[in-house]
Design an enzyme around this catalytic site. Sequence first.
Site, PDB file in Angstrom:
ATOM      1  N   HIS A 120      29.665  44.112 -13.964  1.00 60.40           N
ATOM      2  CA  HIS A 120      30.128  45.317 -13.258  1.00 60.40           C
ATOM      3  C   HIS A 120      29.388  46.544 -13.784  1.00 60.40           C
ATOM      4  O   HIS A 120      29.833  47.184 -14.744  1.00 60.40           O
ATOM      5  CB  HIS A 120      31.638  45.473 -13.440  1.00 60.40           C
ATOM      6  N   LEU A 154      24.022  50.983 -10.986  1.00 59.37           N
ATOM      7  CA  LEU A 154      22.647  51.373 -11.345  1.00 59.37           C
ATOM      8  C   LEU A 154      22.136  52.515 -10.477  1.00 59.37           C
ATOM      9  O   LEU A 154      21.031  53.006 -10.699  1.00 59.37           O
ATOM     10  CB  LEU A 154      21.707  50.163 -11.274  1.00 59.37           C
ATOM     11  N   HIS A 214      38.411  46.282  -6.102  1.00 58.70           N
ATOM     12  CA  HIS A 214      38.739  47.551  -6.775  1.00 58.70           C
ATOM     13  C   HIS A 214      40.136  47.916  -6.285  1.00 58.70           C
ATOM     14  O   HIS A 214      40.323  48.217  -5.115  1.00 58.70           O
ATOM     15  CB  HIS A 214      37.709  48.617  -6.393  1.00 58.70           C
ATOM     16  N   ASP A 262      31.897  48.408 -16.332  1.00 54.33           N
ATOM     17  CA  ASP A 262      31.977  49.421 -15.270  1.00 54.33           C
ATOM     18  C   ASP A 262      31.081  50.607 -15.637  1.00 54.33           C
ATOM     19  O   ASP A 262      31.451  51.769 -15.450  1.00 54.33           O
ATOM     20  CB  ASP A 262      33.430  49.863 -15.015  1.00 54.33           C
ATOM     21  N   HIS A 276      26.511  59.318 -14.879  1.00 50.68           N
ATOM     22  CA  HIS A 276      26.436  60.565 -14.109  1.00 50.68           C
ATOM     23  C   HIS A 276      25.598  61.562 -14.902  1.00 50.68           C
ATOM     24  O   HIS A 276      25.377  61.376 -16.103  1.00 50.68           O
ATOM     25  CB  HIS A 276      27.841  61.150 -13.908  1.00 50.68           C
TER      26      HIS A 276
HETATM   27 ZN   LIG Z   1      35.852  50.104  -9.425  1.00 51.10          ZN
END
Ligand SMILES: [Zn+2]
Length: 424
Positions: A59, A62, A178, A304, A308
């Site tokens: 998870h 990219l 999700h 995950d 950013h």
């Molecule tokens: Zn998610």
Amino acid sequence: MLLRGGRVVDPSQNLDALRDVRIAGGLIAEIGEHLAPDANEEIVEAQGSVVAPGFIDMHVHLREPGFPEKETIASGAEAAARGGFSAVACMPNTNPPIDAPSVLAHVLELAALQRFSRVYPIATITRGRAGLEPVDFEALARAGAVAFSDDGDTVADARVLRDAALAAAGVPGVFISHCEDARLKGDAAMNEGAVSRALGAPGSPALAEDVIVARDLLVGMETHKLWHLAHVSTRGALAILRDARALGSRATCEVTPHHLLLTDESVRELGGGAKVNPPLRAEEDARALRDAVRDGTIDVFATDHAPHTAQEKTAELVRAAVGFSGLEIAVGAYAAALPDLPLSRFVELLSTNPARILGVPGGSLSVGSPADVTIFAERTWTVDPSSFASKGKSTPFAGRVFTRRAVATLVGGAPVYVDASVRQ
Ligand SMILES: [Zn+2]
């Protein structure tokens, strides 16, 4: 190449012993005690380290195509190698989203331009991630999709989700959920609880996750589609998963380092720097997640990884971007969360299980397997985001001292990351 004297931990072979590992032609060629080096064979001294099948992060985001200022496939893959991951599976919430074979082929082309990590694309469940119309699962699987997910959002319409699961039932590739009910979540920036009330910030209740976990597990059971829950974060989700398994569900699930180690208390100190979906929860949830790793309820460690720009993460809580850079802190953070977890279980969560769930090569050091190898060691280090290969430098663990780290990563026998401390 001969990896000499390491503690080889490979749950796929029930192996945990001091062994030498020989690599030839990109494959595991031989495992044994005191192997004699061939003439001119390169030797890596692995004494004091653990030699494991390469870690797989199933998870990661990219960000390419669409958001190269946050991350590129090349920078993300280098971050993976440095974190000990020989392979990653990347989520399709790109721009355009990975919902058609042409976009998927573009991602694979970019992935082939770098050598740091294998990159397995995940395709969307619905066209444009709009939640209305299923994608062409068969075409995407044929093009190389290893799984399907609208990650970042829940497929809100249960009928669309069921139709999609039925359409994909005979296609390889697990559905990854999700789980957040958008209406219950509202405009939340953090977990709903004592801290959100004290801060006067909009909160998302655990219920927003739990109702979708229950719904998706039921849809998975009815449609016989393989199912995996992304980033479980509540004790309710775990209880529902256990109940579903008792009723015959074969669904799997993953947990992130931040949900294991942190709580919504972090938002007081870090503001937008602690904003993530699902949000950091209460201490009771974090404890339940750690217990669920120990008792086998949780199958996979996944970061995950959600990079950013610095600007997006330093904004105030309500406006800040959602998610953290995770690849380069993962091994240290998992060990800090569960210091007594047996190493065989640690490797199972990071390699054996993600390989099995995604149906990708790796996850084993058996002779003839690709020589994807992670070498890690008990070594004290301090998280310094400025040294990350990832373009995303935001982590709630900045400045934290961890005691385990990857010291070398091999992909197909090629060393793609070697810590200066490793003797060659
Ligand atoms: Zn998610």
